[in-house]
Design a protein around this motif. Structure first.
Motif, PDB file in Angstrom:
ATOM      1  N   ARG A 206     -32.089 127.194  20.979  1.00 27.22           N
ATOM      2  CA  ARG A 206     -32.334 125.771  20.714  1.00 27.22           C
ATOM      3  C   ARG A 206     -31.295 124.895  21.410  1.00 27.22           C
ATOM      4  O   ARG A 206     -31.593 123.818  21.883  1.00 27.22           O
ATOM      5  CB  ARG A 206     -32.259 125.499  19.208  1.00 27.22           C
ATOM      6  CG  ARG A 206     -33.394 126.087  18.429  1.00 27.22           C
ATOM      7  CD  ARG A 206     -33.305 125.534  17.002  1.00 27.22           C
ATOM      8  NE  ARG A 206     -34.105 126.331  16.108  1.00 27.22           N
ATOM      9  CZ  ARG A 206     -35.423 126.308  16.073  1.00 27.22           C
ATOM     10  NH1 ARG A 206     -36.088 125.538  16.896  1.00 27.22           N
ATOM     11  NH2 ARG A 206     -36.081 127.067  15.221  1.00 27.22           N
ATOM     12  N   GLN A 207     -30.045 125.405  21.450  1.00 26.00           N
ATOM     13  CA  GLN A 207     -28.975 124.641  22.109  1.00 26.00           C
ATOM     14  C   GLN A 207     -29.187 124.601  23.619  1.00 26.00           C
ATOM     15  O   GLN A 207     -28.866 123.640  24.270  1.00 26.00           O
ATOM     16  CB  GLN A 207     -27.598 125.322  21.881  1.00 26.00           C
ATOM     17  CG  GLN A 207     -27.163 125.430  20.442  1.00 26.00           C
ATOM     18  CD  GLN A 207     -26.916 124.049  19.866  1.00 26.00           C
ATOM     19  OE1 GLN A 207     -26.343 123.189  20.526  1.00 26.00           O
ATOM     20  NE2 GLN A 207     -27.395 123.813  18.648  1.00 26.00           N
ATOM     21  N   ASP A 208     -29.714 125.711  24.171  1.00 23.30           N
ATOM     22  CA  ASP A 208     -29.792 125.828  25.624  1.00 23.30           C
ATOM     23  C   ASP A 208     -31.161 126.379  26.049  1.00 23.30           C
ATOM     24  O   ASP A 208     -31.344 127.579  26.223  1.00 23.30           O
ATOM     25  CB  ASP A 208     -28.673 126.788  26.091  1.00 23.30           C
ATOM     26  CG  ASP A 208     -28.656 126.908  27.598  1.00 23.30           C
ATOM     27  OD1 ASP A 208     -29.433 126.197  28.266  1.00 23.30           O
ATOM     28  OD2 ASP A 208     -27.865 127.725  28.102  1.00 23.30           O
ATOM     29  N   PRO A 209     -32.125 125.468  26.239  1.00 25.71           N
ATOM     30  CA  PRO A 209     -33.481 125.921  26.578  1.00 25.71           C
ATOM     31  C   PRO A 209     -33.556 126.676  27.919  1.00 25.71           C
ATOM     32  O   PRO A 209     -34.543 127.344  28.194  1.00 25.71           O
ATOM     33  CB  PRO A 209     -34.282 124.614  26.656  1.00 25.71           C
ATOM     34  CG  PRO A 209     -33.461 123.597  25.939  1.00 25.71           C
ATOM     35  CD  PRO A 209     -32.037 124.018  26.068  1.00 25.71           C
ATOM     36  N   ALA A 210     -32.468 126.604  28.702  1.00 30.64           N
ATOM     37  CA  ALA A 210     -32.461 127.375  29.953  1.00 30.64           C
ATOM     38  C   ALA A 210     -32.524 128.882  29.657  1.00 30.64           C
ATOM     39  O   ALA A 210     -32.803 129.691  30.556  1.00 30.64           O
ATOM     40  CB  ALA A 210     -31.226 127.050  30.771  1.00 30.64           C
ATOM     41  N   LEU A 211     -32.252 129.252  28.385  1.00 33.76           N
ATOM     42  CA  LEU A 211     -32.292 130.684  28.031  1.00 33.76           C
ATOM     43  C   LEU A 211     -33.708 131.188  27.755  1.00 33.76           C
ATOM     44  O   LEU A 211     -33.904 132.380  27.513  1.00 33.76           O
ATOM     45  CB  LEU A 211     -31.433 130.937  26.781  1.00 33.76           C
ATOM     46  CG  LEU A 211     -29.916 130.829  26.960  1.00 33.76           C
ATOM     47  CD1 LEU A 211     -29.227 130.881  25.600  1.00 33.76           C
ATOM     48  CD2 LEU A 211     -29.407 131.973  27.845  1.00 33.76           C
ATOM     49  N   VAL A 212     -34.703 130.297  27.784  1.00 29.43           N
ATOM     50  CA  VAL A 212     -36.074 130.722  27.438  1.00 29.43           C
ATOM     51  C   VAL A 212     -36.509 131.891  28.322  1.00 29.43           C
ATOM     52  O   VAL A 212     -36.990 132.918  27.842  1.00 29.43           O
ATOM     53  CB  VAL A 212     -37.074 129.537  27.558  1.00 29.43           C
ATOM     54  CG1 VAL A 212     -38.512 130.019  27.607  1.00 29.43           C
ATOM     55  CG2 VAL A 212     -36.892 128.587  26.372  1.00 29.43           C
ATOM     56  N   SER A 213     -36.288 131.745  29.622  1.00 28.27           N
ATOM     57  CA  SER A 213     -36.795 132.776  30.524  1.00 28.27           C
ATOM     58  C   SER A 213     -36.077 134.116  30.321  1.00 28.27           C
ATOM     59  O   SER A 213     -36.709 135.174  30.230  1.00 28.27           O
ATOM     60  CB  SER A 213     -36.704 132.213  31.944  1.00 28.27           C
ATOM     61  OG  SER A 213     -36.412 133.181  32.829  1.00 28.27           O
ATOM     62  N   SER A 214     -34.724 134.096  30.203  1.00 29.00           N
ATOM     63  CA  SER A 214     -34.020 135.379  30.026  1.00 29.00           C
ATOM     64  C   SER A 214     -34.301 135.970  28.635  1.00 29.00           C
ATOM     65  O   SER A 214     -34.259 137.197  28.446  1.00 29.00           O
ATOM     66  CB  SER A 214     -32.523 135.237  30.279  1.00 29.00           C
ATOM     67  OG  SER A 214     -31.988 134.198  29.503  1.00 29.00           O
ATOM     68  N   THR A 215     -34.613 135.106  27.666  1.00 27.64           N
ATOM     69  CA  THR A 215     -34.977 135.623  26.335  1.00 27.64           C
ATOM     70  C   THR A 215     -36.296 136.399  26.426  1.00 27.64           C
ATOM     71  O   THR A 215     -36.432 137.496  25.869  1.00 27.64           O
ATOM     72  CB  THR A 215     -35.131 134.453  25.328  1.00 27.64           C
ATOM     73  OG1 THR A 215     -33.882 133.791  25.223  1.00 27.64           O
ATOM     74  CG2 THR A 215     -35.571 134.945  23.962  1.00 27.64           C
ATOM     75  N   ILE A 216     -37.253 135.832  27.144  1.00 26.75           N
ATOM     76  CA  ILE A 216     -38.556 136.511  27.276  1.00 26.75           C
ATOM     77  C   ILE A 216     -38.368 137.860  27.996  1.00 26.75           C
ATOM     78  O   ILE A 216     -38.938 138.879  27.595  1.00 26.75           O
ATOM     79  CB  ILE A 216     -39.561 135.597  28.017  1.00 26.75           C
ATOM     80  CG1 ILE A 216     -39.865 134.366  27.153  1.00 26.75           C
ATOM     81  CG2 ILE A 216     -40.849 136.342  28.362  1.00 26.75           C
ATOM     82  CD1 ILE A 216     -40.668 133.272  27.843  1.00 26.75           C
ATOM     83  N   GLU A 217     -37.525 137.877  29.024  1.00 23.18           N
ATOM     84  CA  GLU A 217     -37.280 139.143  29.737  1.00 23.18           C
ATOM     85  C   GLU A 217     -36.642 140.178  28.805  1.00 23.18           C
ATOM     86  O   GLU A 217     -36.950 141.367  28.873  1.00 23.18           O
ATOM     87  CB  GLU A 217     -36.376 138.916  30.960  1.00 23.18           C
ATOM     88  CG  GLU A 217     -36.973 138.025  32.029  1.00 23.18           C
ATOM     89  CD  GLU A 217     -38.377 138.443  32.466  1.00 23.18           C
ATOM     90  OE1 GLU A 217     -38.547 139.609  32.886  1.00 23.18           O
ATOM     91  OE2 GLU A 217     -39.311 137.619  32.375  1.00 23.18           O
ATOM     92  N   GLU A 218     -35.762 139.694  27.922  1.00 26.12           N
ATOM     93  CA  GLU A 218     -35.089 140.633  27.015  1.00 26.12           C
ATOM     94  C   GLU A 218     -36.064 141.175  25.955  1.00 26.12           C
ATOM     95  O   GLU A 218     -36.002 142.347  25.587  1.00 26.12           O
ATOM     96  CB  GLU A 218     -33.877 139.938  26.365  1.00 26.12           C
ATOM     97  CG  GLU A 218     -33.015 140.828  25.491  1.00 26.12           C
ATOM     98  CD  GLU A 218     -32.266 141.948  26.237  1.00 26.12           C
ATOM     99  OE1 GLU A 218     -32.599 142.254  27.395  1.00 26.12           O
ATOM    100  OE2 GLU A 218     -31.339 142.524  25.622  1.00 26.12           O
ATOM    101  N   VAL A 219     -36.995 140.331  25.513  1.00 26.26           N
ATOM    102  CA  VAL A 219     -38.028 140.820  24.581  1.00 26.26           C
ATOM    103  C   VAL A 219     -38.889 141.857  25.313  1.00 26.26           C
ATOM    104  O   VAL A 219     -39.202 142.925  24.766  1.00 26.26           O
ATOM    105  CB  VAL A 219     -38.906 139.661  24.045  1.00 26.26           C
ATOM    106  CG1 VAL A 219     -40.031 140.201  23.174  1.00 26.26           C
ATOM    107  CG2 VAL A 219     -38.071 138.643  23.267  1.00 26.26           C
TER     108      VAL A 219
END
Ligand code: HEM
Length: 343
Positions: A206-219
């Motif tokens: 939520r603090q850093d939406p730039a993490l959306v893409s790396s979060t999806i890769e980690e899932v």
């Protein structure tokens, strides 16, 4: 033979002359689901036919196609999320219909009720005699639809222009339904499971939406929707010190490769900033997932909209799972969010 290390899974997937995808030609055993469209589509072909077909399909199914579909994906995701409440089943109300609507738009099918029926009949048919009539009916209707669909809708016009016959387009459509629906649905569900369990990761996102893409890769890495795939050896040989015969089924586990400590530090940890993240969840080599871009786009749209709408920590309730031969399927869950902001 069962292959689990990142290096060997990668070697099998990228050595297509020795490890064939053509089960009908190379498998030494009986195939109970021979008439499933996937066995006659590019995912079960070797070069040169695979290259030809993939080139034709890639001409119609480009990053521009995905960009063109994005406003429809955003509108559908917003409409579904408008109706989602903490009492709803997240799968029936969101994770199932979103990728289905995307595939219907990709193929230019206007009537979603027909599309749902065809998809159910085609994706659940794996050779059982009782499912055959519905499967055959669905393939006939899909063929008729794809033969007559107006040339401006979806990717079908482009596929026709590329020179694909109606039967080839039907096999490809079957492949897209089988490969594209369940996997994307599972990724949406796995994303919720991971973020509900890792509250600090959700707060950081939520603090850093730039993490959306790396979060999806980690899932994708930790919980790959397609945990494994197989190949058939075209001759006898050795792999990782073990011998195999000609025609042997080689099962590769992307799920295991994705947690190989030789490649991923803290392999069981959920690190939403992991970089690099060379997971194998979309495969590798000539059969690398043709829909990876579309899948990533759908989940990015979904996650971005969910972060904006569902504040506070997320919890998962009424989780219903079932053991399957290849892992655990999630059948139902409720996503509950809280009005308070997490810190
Ligand atoms: C191939 C995973 C979504 C279409 C593959 C392969 C994997 C995979 C692992 C390679 C299999 C192998 O080498 O044996 C996934 C995952 C998805 C996803 C995890 C979602 C999260 C999609 C979507 C589409 C799609 C949305 C299309 C709409 C295909 C096609 C192939 C393929 C056509 C065969 C490519 C070829 O043989 O050259 N997918 N897929 N996939 N996928 Fe996906």
């Amino acid at each position: 033979m069962f292959v689990r290390s990142h290096a060997l899974v990668d070697e099998v997937l990228t050595t297509h002359d020795l490890f064939s995808s053509d089960e009908i030609r190379y498998s030494a055993s009986e195939i109970p689901h021979r008439d499933n469209p996937v066995l006659h589509s590019m995912s079960a072909m070797d070069p040169p036919r695979h290259h030809e077909l993939r080139r034709m399909v890639s001409r119609a199914f480009t990053p521009r196609t995905v960009d063109a579909l994005t406003p429809a994906i955003e509108a559908r995701a917003a409409g579904l999320l408008d109706r989602l409440t903490p009492a709803s089943d997240f799968i029936t109300e969101f994770a199932h219909p979103l990728p289905l609507a995307t595939l219907a738009a990709l193929l230019g099918v206007a009537d979603e009720a027909d599309f749902v029926r065809w998809t159910d009949a085609i994706t659940t048919f794996f050779g059982q005699p009782e499912a055959r009539p519905a499967f055959e009916q669905a393939v006939t209707e899909l063929r008729e639809y794809l033969r007559t669909v107006p040339a401006t809708d979806g990717i079908v016009a482009g596929l026709r222009e590329s020179g694909l016959t109606t039967d080839e387009i039907v096999n490809l459509a079957g492949l897209l339904l089988i490969n594209g629906h369940e996997t994307t649905k599972t990724l949406l569900v796995n994303m919720v499971l991971c973020l509900a369990e890792n509250r600090s990761a959700l707060a950081a996102l939520r603090q850093d939406p730039a993490l959306v893409s790396s979060t999806i890769e980690e899932v994708l890495r930790l919980m790959p929707p397609a945990g494994g795939t197989d190949r058939f050896s075209t001759r006898a040989g050795m792999l990782g010190g073990e011998t195999f015969e000609k025609g042997q089924r080689i099962v590769v586990s992307m799920a295991a490769a994705n947690r190989d400590p030789a490649v991923f530090p803290d392999p069981d940890g959920f690190d939403t900033a992991r970089s690099p993240n060379p997971h194998l969840s979309f495969g590798h080599g000539i059969h690398f997932c043709l829909g990876a871009h579309l899948a990533r786009r759908q989940v990015t749209v979904a996650l971005t909209a969910m972060l904006a709408r569902f504040p506070g920590p997320w919890t998962v309730e009424d989780l219903v799972t079932r053991r399957s031969p290849v892992g655990t399927d999630v059948l139902a869950l409720r996503l509950v969010w809280s009005a308070e902001r997490d810190s």
